[in-house]
Design a protein around this motif. Structure first.
Motif, PDB file in Angstrom:
ATOM      1  N   PRO A 108       1.224  13.575  -0.993  1.00  0.00           N
ATOM      2  CA  PRO A 108       1.124  14.105   0.474  1.00  0.00           C
ATOM      3  C   PRO A 108       1.622  13.172   1.517  1.00  0.00           C
ATOM      4  O   PRO A 108       1.628  11.937   1.241  1.00  0.00           O
ATOM      5  N   ALA A 109       1.895  13.739   2.666  1.00  0.00           N
ATOM      6  CA  ALA A 109       2.083  12.927   4.009  1.00  0.00           C
ATOM      7  C   ALA A 109       0.746  12.990   4.313  1.00  0.00           C
ATOM      8  O   ALA A 109      -0.165  14.064   4.411  1.00  0.00           O
ATOM      9  N   ILE A 115      -9.915   6.445  13.933  1.00  0.00           N
ATOM     10  CA  ILE A 115     -10.571   5.749  12.881  1.00  0.00           C
ATOM     11  C   ILE A 115      -9.415   6.186  11.631  1.00  0.00           C
ATOM     12  O   ILE A 115      -9.152   5.507  10.645  1.00  0.00           O
ATOM     13  N   GLY A 116      -8.978   7.250  11.782  1.00  0.00           N
ATOM     14  CA  GLY A 116      -7.776   7.867  10.871  1.00  0.00           C
ATOM     15  C   GLY A 116      -6.760   7.242  10.791  1.00  0.00           C
ATOM     16  O   GLY A 116      -6.101   6.984   9.951  1.00  0.00           O
ATOM     17  N   GLY A 117      -6.314   6.807  12.016  1.00  0.00           N
ATOM     18  CA  GLY A 117      -5.039   6.092  12.423  1.00  0.00           C
ATOM     19  C   GLY A 117      -5.433   4.664  11.903  1.00  0.00           C
ATOM     20  O   GLY A 117      -4.321   3.883  11.306  1.00  0.00           O
ATOM     21  N   ARG A 118      -6.699   4.094  12.014  1.00  0.00           N
ATOM     22  CA  ARG A 118      -6.856   2.845  11.262  1.00  0.00           C
ATOM     23  C   ARG A 118      -6.858   2.696   9.767  1.00  0.00           C
ATOM     24  O   ARG A 118      -6.001   1.775   9.341  1.00  0.00           O
ATOM     25  N   ILE A 119      -7.417   3.765   9.077  1.00  0.00           N
ATOM     26  CA  ILE A 119      -7.482   3.832   7.780  1.00  0.00           C
ATOM     27  C   ILE A 119      -6.017   4.163   7.172  1.00  0.00           C
ATOM     28  O   ILE A 119      -5.637   3.624   5.949  1.00  0.00           O
ATOM     29  N   VAL A 120      -5.038   4.706   7.969  1.00  0.00           N
ATOM     30  CA  VAL A 120      -3.957   4.764   7.561  1.00  0.00           C
ATOM     31  C   VAL A 120      -3.202   3.477   7.160  1.00  0.00           C
ATOM     32  O   VAL A 120      -2.290   3.332   6.291  1.00  0.00           O
ATOM     33  N   LEU A 121      -3.539   2.350   8.030  1.00  0.00           N
ATOM     34  CA  LEU A 121      -2.859   1.220   7.754  1.00  0.00           C
ATOM     35  C   LEU A 121      -3.560   0.620   6.413  1.00  0.00           C
ATOM     36  O   LEU A 121      -2.610  -0.050   5.771  1.00  0.00           O
ATOM     37  N   ASN A 122      -4.677   0.751   6.279  1.00  0.00           N
ATOM     38  CA  ASN A 122      -5.172   0.478   5.025  1.00  0.00           C
ATOM     39  C   ASN A 122      -4.394   1.216   3.574  1.00  0.00           C
ATOM     40  O   ASN A 122      -4.289   0.519   2.593  1.00  0.00           O
ATOM     41  N   LEU A 123      -4.239   2.586   3.813  1.00  0.00           N
ATOM     42  CA  LEU A 123      -3.542   3.441   2.801  1.00  0.00           C
ATOM     43  C   LEU A 123      -2.236   2.678   2.597  1.00  0.00           C
ATOM     44  O   LEU A 123      -1.703   2.530   1.412  1.00  0.00           O
ATOM     45  N   ALA A 124      -1.406   2.193   3.755  1.00  0.00           N
ATOM     46  CA  ALA A 124       0.002   2.009   3.702  1.00  0.00           C
ATOM     47  C   ALA A 124       0.019   0.530   2.945  1.00  0.00           C
ATOM     48  O   ALA A 124       0.939   0.300   2.280  1.00  0.00           O
ATOM     49  N   ALA A 125      -1.131  -0.363   3.101  1.00  0.00           N
ATOM     50  CA  ALA A 125      -1.059  -1.641   2.681  1.00  0.00           C
ATOM     51  C   ALA A 125      -1.362  -1.686   1.259  1.00  0.00           C
ATOM     52  O   ALA A 125      -0.946  -2.321  -0.021  1.00  0.00           O
ATOM     53  N   PRO A 128       0.247   2.571  -1.123  1.00  0.00           N
ATOM     54  CA  PRO A 128       1.688   3.408  -0.588  1.00  0.00           C
ATOM     55  C   PRO A 128       2.221   4.482  -1.434  1.00  0.00           C
ATOM     56  O   PRO A 128       2.876   5.152  -1.282  1.00  0.00           O
ATOM     57  N   GLN A 129       1.945   3.951  -2.939  1.00  0.00           N
ATOM     58  CA  GLN A 129       2.670   5.023  -3.828  1.00  0.00           C
ATOM     59  C   GLN A 129       2.053   6.411  -3.734  1.00  0.00           C
ATOM     60  O   GLN A 129       2.483   7.283  -4.485  1.00  0.00           O
ATOM     61  N   ARG A 130       0.781   6.441  -3.310  1.00  0.00           N
ATOM     62  CA  ARG A 130       0.175   7.887  -3.196  1.00  0.00           C
ATOM     63  C   ARG A 130       0.558   8.911  -2.043  1.00  0.00           C
ATOM     64  O   ARG A 130       0.257   9.939  -2.122  1.00  0.00           O
ATOM     65  N   GLU A 210      -5.532  -8.899   8.936  1.00  0.00           N
ATOM     66  CA  GLU A 210      -5.007  -9.800   7.835  1.00  0.00           C
ATOM     67  C   GLU A 210      -4.387  -8.792   6.650  1.00  0.00           C
ATOM     68  O   GLU A 210      -3.740  -9.183   5.668  1.00  0.00           O
ATOM     69  N   VAL A 211      -4.502  -7.682   6.786  1.00  0.00           N
ATOM     70  CA  VAL A 211      -4.094  -6.632   6.077  1.00  0.00           C
ATOM     71  C   VAL A 211      -2.641  -6.118   6.333  1.00  0.00           C
ATOM     72  O   VAL A 211      -1.840  -5.943   5.396  1.00  0.00           O
ATOM     73  N   VAL A 212      -2.336  -5.791   7.512  1.00  0.00           N
ATOM     74  CA  VAL A 212      -1.120  -5.134   8.015  1.00  0.00           C
ATOM     75  C   VAL A 212       0.088  -5.846   7.297  1.00  0.00           C
ATOM     76  O   VAL A 212       1.090  -5.190   6.980  1.00  0.00           O
ATOM     77  N   SER A 213      -0.076  -7.215   7.183  1.00  0.00           N
ATOM     78  CA  SER A 213       1.109  -7.969   6.821  1.00  0.00           C
ATOM     79  C   SER A 213       1.615  -7.463   5.267  1.00  0.00           C
ATOM     80  O   SER A 213       2.898  -7.819   5.136  1.00  0.00           O
ATOM     81  N   ARG A 214       0.773  -6.984   4.480  1.00  0.00           N
ATOM     82  CA  ARG A 214       1.047  -6.599   3.275  1.00  0.00           C
ATOM     83  C   ARG A 214       1.821  -5.208   3.285  1.00  0.00           C
ATOM     84  O   ARG A 214       2.397  -4.634   2.280  1.00  0.00           O
ATOM     85  N   ILE A 215       2.030  -4.379   4.485  1.00  0.00           N
ATOM     86  CA  ILE A 215       2.607  -3.121   4.328  1.00  0.00           C
ATOM     87  C   ILE A 215       4.127  -3.231   4.286  1.00  0.00           C
ATOM     88  O   ILE A 215       4.921  -4.104   4.887  1.00  0.00           O
ATOM     89  N   ASP A 216       4.586  -2.443   3.177  1.00  0.00           N
ATOM     90  CA  ASP A 216       5.926  -2.531   2.911  1.00  0.00           C
ATOM     91  C   ASP A 216       6.628  -1.072   3.272  1.00  0.00           C
ATOM     92  O   ASP A 216       6.071  -0.221   2.441  1.00  0.00           O
ATOM     93  N   THR A 217       7.250  -0.997   4.325  1.00  0.00           N
ATOM     94  CA  THR A 217       7.556   0.389   4.679  1.00  0.00           C
ATOM     95  C   THR A 217       8.756   1.082   3.908  1.00  0.00           C
ATOM     96  O   THR A 217       8.842   2.266   3.841  1.00  0.00           O
ATOM     97  N   SER A 218       9.201   0.413   3.052  1.00  0.00           N
ATOM     98  CA  SER A 218      10.479   0.594   2.156  1.00  0.00           C
ATOM     99  C   SER A 218       9.561   1.743   0.891  1.00  0.00           C
ATOM    100  O   SER A 218      10.297   2.422   0.330  1.00  0.00           O
ATOM    101  N   ARG A 219       8.389   1.320   0.695  1.00  0.00           N
ATOM    102  CA  ARG A 219       7.621   2.206  -0.334  1.00  0.00           C
ATOM    103  C   ARG A 219       7.006   3.391   0.326  1.00  0.00           C
ATOM    104  O   ARG A 219       6.772   4.189  -0.364  1.00  0.00           O
ATOM    105  N   CYS A 220       6.735   3.154   1.494  1.00  0.00           N
ATOM    106  CA  CYS A 220       6.331   4.617   2.419  1.00  0.00           C
ATOM    107  C   CYS A 220       6.239   4.444   3.814  1.00  0.00           C
ATOM    108  O   CYS A 220       6.046   3.540   4.504  1.00  0.00           O
ATOM    109  N   PRO A 221       7.255   5.409   4.457  1.00  0.00           N
ATOM    110  CA  PRO A 221       7.601   5.205   5.939  1.00  0.00           C
ATOM    111  C   PRO A 221       6.229   5.481   6.598  1.00  0.00           C
ATOM    112  O   PRO A 221       5.134   5.971   6.265  1.00  0.00           O
TER     113      PRO A 221
END
Lengths: 289, 129
Positions: A108-109, A115-125, A128-130, A210-221
């Motif tokens: 899903p998108a 807090i939902g916006g914050r957890i989005v960052l953790n999901l992105a990190a 992302p495949q989900r 410390e987590v957001v640097s792991r986010i790869d937006t090529s895997r999930c916009p």
């Protein structure tokens, strides 16, 4: 007499999350790309009622919003009376993934606010495949506290009144009065200690710098939209966060605050529709590939 | 400063016209010190009514909590649609435009009432309540 029946349906999921049975309420409307919506701390799915009733969205998206345990019409787990409620990064993440699994959603998108916006960052990190796209409203990896959360849950102060009064300033002035005050009503109705328990994630456990640097937006916009009147998650907080995530798309929204989807839905729609269009195009391209 | 004092002086009449707002504050009994450019003003609330407003300094006058800002910040707060950062008392504290001192209990038990009363001058300039 004019009667209008909304095209929104509500049901309950009974499932196990982190070893506990939970009864979770969710609402949905529309068909197409699944779009899961996460409410703010101390609130519930009613924040998304306008989106659920928006044909321009529901004609190509299956919009789903669920109440976290303790919130809205979701029950607290058995034994809640014997412990303080505290939302953690791990529990929040597991809850979202469990609900998506239970509803058998295909990548899903997902859009979360505060807090939902914050957890989005953790999901992105971390997951992302989900997801096919992630949208963070009022989203940042960290924010400077601006009040003592102890005021939110004490027997000598009315919890609903003080929660609503604190967050009332996060709503932009000048929006439709009925929408602004309906947004406050959700906080006036929140259960004792629930807003405070959500903020354990926000203030204590959920520092994602410390987590957001792991986010790869090529895997999930990743799309980040923040209202200019939000002084909890300031536009600068979102911009600082995005500066560490190559490919993150940032929009600062005028005449909006911390609750864009409920405080001024028409104004928010103008900013959301281009994002949803990008998700539609991305989905079409991946189907063609 | 003149604009501040003139506007603050209209607060008792503005609150008098709002019976429901007074009713919401019916259990609010507190003395607020409002400061603008270091000039003190004492506001005494009884049962939600603004019973007394006096310019200080007043010798040995006590207060429950104080709200200290410069006059320009108060006037920015009272614009019909204030710009971001001046639109809310707690936003003003976060950005350093306002300091709150004293006993937070009467403030936090009646936070929306206090916010709404102190935003009433926006209506003079045609702003929304």
């Amino acid at each position: 007499m004019s009667v209008e029946l909304e095209p929104v349906t509500g049901r309950y999921l009974n499932l196990e999350i982190a070893g506990e049975r939970q009864r979770i309420y969710f609402e949905e409307a529309g068909e197409g790309i699944p779009l899961v919506c996460l409410h703010t701390a101390g609130a519930d799915t009613r924040q998304f009622r306008t989106l659920l009733n928006e044909p321009d969205i529901t004609n190509s998206f299956r919009v789903i919003a669920f109440d976290l345990p303790y919130h809205g019409k979701s029950s607290p787990p058995a034994g809640y009376e014997n412990r303080e409620y505290r939302l953690t990064t791990e529990l929040y993440t597991r809850t979202i993934l469990a609900v998506c699994d239970a509803l058998t959603l295909d990548r899903p998108a997902l859009m979360g606010c505060s807090i939902g916006g914050r957890i989005v960052l953790n999901l992105a990190a971390s997951h992302p495949q989900r997801f096919r796209a992630l949208i963070g409203l009022q989203s940042a990896d960290f924010q400077t506290p601006w009040y003592d959360t102890d005021w939110l849950h004490r027997a000598d102060v009315h919890g609903g009144e003080v929660c609503a009064a604190l967050i009332s300033g996060l709503i932009a002035p000048g929006g439709p009065a009925a929408d602004r005050h309906e947004t406050l009503w959700h906080y006036l109705q929140s259960g004792p200690g629930v807003f405070k328990g959500d903020l354990y994630f926000y203030r204590v456990d959920g520092d994602l710098r410390e987590v957001v640097s792991r986010i790869d937006t090529s895997r999930c916009p990743l799309f980040l939209l923040t209202g200019e009147y939000d002084f909890s998650c300031e536009p600068g907080d979102t911009e600082r966060t995005a500066s560490r995530i190559p490919g993150a798309q940032v929009t600062i929204m005028e005449r909006l605050g911390h609750f864009p989807m409920s405080e001024n839905p028409e104004q928010f729609k103008a900013y959301l529709m281009p994002v949803l269009q990008q998700i539609r195009v991305g989905t079409r391209k991946s189907q063609q590939a | 400063m003149n604009g501040f004092q003139e506007t603050l002086g209209k607060l008792p009449a503005l609150l008098d016209e709002r019976a429901f707002l007074q009713w919401r504050g019916r259990r609010f009994d507190a003395e607020i010190l409002i400061e603008a450019d270091h000039a003190p003003f004492h506001l005494r609330f009884r049962e939600g009514r603004l019973e007394d407003l006096q310019q200080g300094p007043i010798l040995m006058r006590s207060w429950d909590f104080a709200l200290r800002a410069d006059a320009a910040s108060w006037l920015a707060h009272w614009q019909p649609v204030p710009r971001p950062g001046f639109h809310d008392l707690l936003a003003m504290t976060k950005f350093g435009y306002l300091r709150i001192e004293g006993d937070f209990y009467p403030l936090m038990t009646h936070l929306q009432f206090v916010k709404d009363v102190l935003a009433l001058p926006r209506e003079i300039a045609g702003g929304a309540p």
